[in-house]
Scaffold this motif. Structure first.
Motif, PDB file in Angstrom:
ATOM      1  N   GLU A 283      12.133  -4.469   3.204  1.00  0.00           N
ATOM      2  CA  GLU A 283      12.800  -3.257   3.687  1.00  0.00           C
ATOM      3  C   GLU A 283      12.066  -2.592   4.856  1.00  0.00           C
ATOM      4  N   ILE A 284      10.879  -3.067   5.202  1.00  0.00           N
ATOM      5  CA  ILE A 284      10.167  -2.421   6.306  1.00  0.00           C
ATOM      6  C   ILE A 284      10.583  -3.043   7.639  1.00  0.00           C
ATOM      7  N   THR A 285      10.485  -2.239   8.683  1.00  0.00           N
ATOM      8  CA  THR A 285      10.683  -2.693  10.058  1.00  0.00           C
ATOM      9  C   THR A 285       9.348  -2.537  10.772  1.00  0.00           C
TER      10      THR A 285
ATOM     11  N   ARG B 107      12.261   5.786   9.053  1.00  0.00           N
ATOM     12  CA  ARG B 107      11.174   6.747   8.807  1.00  0.00           C
ATOM     13  C   ARG B 107       9.836   6.097   9.127  1.00  0.00           C
ATOM     14  N   ASP B 108       9.030   6.790   9.921  1.00  0.00           N
ATOM     15  CA  ASP B 108       7.699   6.302  10.269  1.00  0.00           C
ATOM     16  C   ASP B 108       6.817   6.293   9.013  1.00  0.00           C
ATOM     17  N   LEU B 109       6.233   5.136   8.706  1.00  0.00           N
ATOM     18  CA  LEU B 109       5.395   5.015   7.511  1.00  0.00           C
ATOM     19  C   LEU B 109       3.921   5.303   7.776  1.00  0.00           C
TER      20      LEU B 109
ATOM     21  N   TRP C 230      -2.047  -5.300  17.008  1.00  0.00           N
ATOM     22  CA  TRP C 230      -1.940  -3.924  16.523  1.00  0.00           C
ATOM     23  C   TRP C 230      -0.534  -3.660  16.024  1.00  0.00           C
ATOM     24  N   VAL C 231      -0.420  -2.919  14.945  1.00  0.00           N
ATOM     25  CA  VAL C 231       0.886  -2.563  14.409  1.00  0.00           C
ATOM     26  C   VAL C 231       1.408  -1.375  15.223  1.00  0.00           C
TER      27      VAL C 231
ATOM     28  N   LEU D 162       0.824  -1.201   0.000  1.00  0.00           N
ATOM     29  CA  LEU D 162       0.000   0.000   0.000  1.00  0.00           C
ATOM     30  C   LEU D 162       0.868   1.265   0.000  1.00  0.00           C
ATOM     31  N   VAL D 163       1.957   1.249   0.781  1.00  0.00           N
ATOM     32  CA  VAL D 163       2.819   2.437   0.852  1.00  0.00           C
ATOM     33  C   VAL D 163       3.974   2.359  -0.137  1.00  0.00           C
ATOM     34  N   ASN D 164       3.974   1.304  -0.971  1.00  0.00           N
ATOM     35  CA  ASN D 164       4.940   1.155  -2.059  1.00  0.00           C
ATOM     36  C   ASN D 164       6.382   1.050  -1.556  1.00  0.00           C
ATOM     37  N   VAL D 165       6.566   0.224  -0.532  1.00  0.00           N
ATOM     38  CA  VAL D 165       7.900  -0.078  -0.007  1.00  0.00           C
ATOM     39  C   VAL D 165       8.047  -1.592   0.003  1.00  0.00           C
ATOM     40  N   PRO D 166       9.154  -2.142  -0.492  1.00  0.00           N
ATOM     41  CA  PRO D 166       9.314  -3.596  -0.463  1.00  0.00           C
ATOM     42  C   PRO D 166       9.180  -4.145   0.958  1.00  0.00           C
TER      43      PRO D 166
END
Length: 445
Positions: free
Chosen positions: A200-202, A222-224, A213-214, A193-197
């Protein structure tokens, strides 16, 4: 622990599948297992009470092993204890009552005006799915204590949190973890949805099964969440999802689908306008039941005709856990385990969903601390209902079934208390001998 560090143990890994007649899910798990070269030389013991489904599962397992070049031995057992004997891991995927019981869980409450979408975790459907599963879990625990006392029990059977809590209280098993893919697939979806692989997300999530809950969602520090906020603000269709509506009001994204999420709160299913606004498919799970049967029949027919099967991995946690314990490879999964101080503002005896380190030492849950208070408030209500269901079985107290239904937010929003007790009576009548004898009393006015 790694098998190489224990030379006194037998050399061949044994994994027992209980409820292996859930053929499609069994196939996916086996495809994942055999994708690890270190797990290719394994003994797979399948058990199911349905002879036809068991035979189909065995044929499918043998096909997948050949297809993936695994040197696995696949055995099928009508006797559960024979399948369990000397197992290192036990994967539970049983559904007591199958599709017939699931239809009862929807059709009887619907006559009382109660809407459900999935009905497998909380609410009337979750309560009675648990109550008909508990007698089986007690027997499974007794068998494991005798024939494979050191095995890990990896549970996929819903209602997850109730079942894991009951297993700990009724069987004495301690090497139990409940597994669900909701956190993983939620984060996959959010990454797209946020177009990040995804790689690569934490992220970090915590709470209870199907209502975690996330808490952290970042890319390179960077906070997504602000990116997600912008997308939601610009997309009316995104705002027509229950989980997005909950996120906007609670500040943290829930880790289950809108269909699931709508059932654990009092705000949506009881209101016609909200059902329409948020596009809630009442009774959706019955379609999933039909699809599962159709997939099973396609698999059965393909095997009988000698046609190839689609062999696709599922990225489920159980094969990853087994690989980590056997090889010592460290990884993080999300597991459902007794709280015991992992989340400070939730009950210690409740079962929570948290990140867990897995390596040769086993499954080691991560301490979270406190959840934001608004999230903990919802989770506490969920765990309170769970506790009453478990106590109903442990104490043979049929009134606690009604107390659980009264505590459940969606049920309480839809029905007055007298109708809740009458509904529980109707469900007891419908499920009959699937319930332990002490819970079959009728108590409605």
């Amino acid at each position: 622990m790694s098998r190489t560090s224990h030379p006194h143990r037998k050399n061949r890994l044994k994994i027992a599948f209980i409820g292996a007649g859930s053929v499609v899910f069994t196939q996916g798990l086996l495809a994942d297992l055999f994708a690890f070269p270190e797990l290719g030389d394994v003994l797979i013991a399948l058990h199911d009470i349905d002879p036809e489904r068991l035979a189909t599962a065995q044929a499918a397992a043998a096909y997948i092993a050949r297809h993936q070049g695994a040197h696995a031995t696949v055995t099928a057992h009508a006797d559960r204890r024979a399948a369990l004997a000397d197992a290192d891991f036990v994967i539970n995927i049983v559904q007591i009552g199958m599709g017939e019981a699931t239809r009862t869980d929807f059709e009887v409450p619907a006559r009382f005006g109660l809407r459900q979408t999935i009905g497998d975790t909380l609410g009337i459907g979750g309560i009675f799915r648990a109550l008909r599963t508990f007698p089986f879990l007690k027997e499974l625990g007794a068998d494991m204590a005798q024939v494979c006392p050191d095995a890990w029990l990896l549970n996929y059977t819903n209602p997850m949190a109730m079942n894991v809590q009951y297993l700990g209280a009724a069987t004495g098993l301690t090497k139990v973890v409940g597994l669900c893919h909701s956190v993983y697939w939620t984060m996959q979806d959010l990454a797209k949805l946020v177009n990040v692989p995804y790689e690569e997300i934490t992220y970090r999530a915590a709470g209870v099964n199907h209502q975690a809950w996330v808490l952290r969602f970042e890319h390179e520090g960077r906070d997504l969440y602000p990116v997600l906020d912008e997308l939601i603000a610009s997309d009316e269709q995104l705002r027509r999802r229950v989980r997005v509506d909950m996120y906007r009001r609670l500040g943290h994204y829930p880790t289950e689908t809108s269909e699931h999420s709508s059932e654990y709160v009092p705000w949506y299913l009881h209101h016609d306008g909200e059902v329409e606004r948020l596009r809630l498919p009442v009774g959706a799970y019955l379609g999933i039941v039909d699809d599962n049967v159709a997939q099973y029949l396609r698999t059965k027919d393909a095997l009988a005709a000698g046609e190839p099967l689609a062999v696709e991995g599922t990225l489920e946690y159980a094969p990853q856990i087994i690989h980590s314990v056997v090889t010592g490879t460290p990884r993080t999964v999300y597991g459902n385990v007794p709280n015991r101080g992992l989340i400070d503002n939730l009950p210690a005896h409740g079962v929570v969903e948290v990140p867990c380190l897995v390596d040769a030492s086993g499954v080691q849950p991560t301490r979270i601390g406190e959840l934001p208070p608004q999230l903990a408030a919802l989770n506490r209500t969920y765990l309170s209902a769970n506790d009453l269901v478990v106590r109903a079985a442990l104490e043979d107290e049929p009134r606690h079934i009604r107390h659980a239904a009264m505590t459940d937010p969606a049920t309480a929003a839809a029905l007055p208390v007298e109708r809740i007790w009458q509904l529980c009576d109707a469900m007891v009548r419908a499920h009959g001998e699937r319930l332990q004898p002490g819970l079959r009393a009728l108590l409605g006015d």
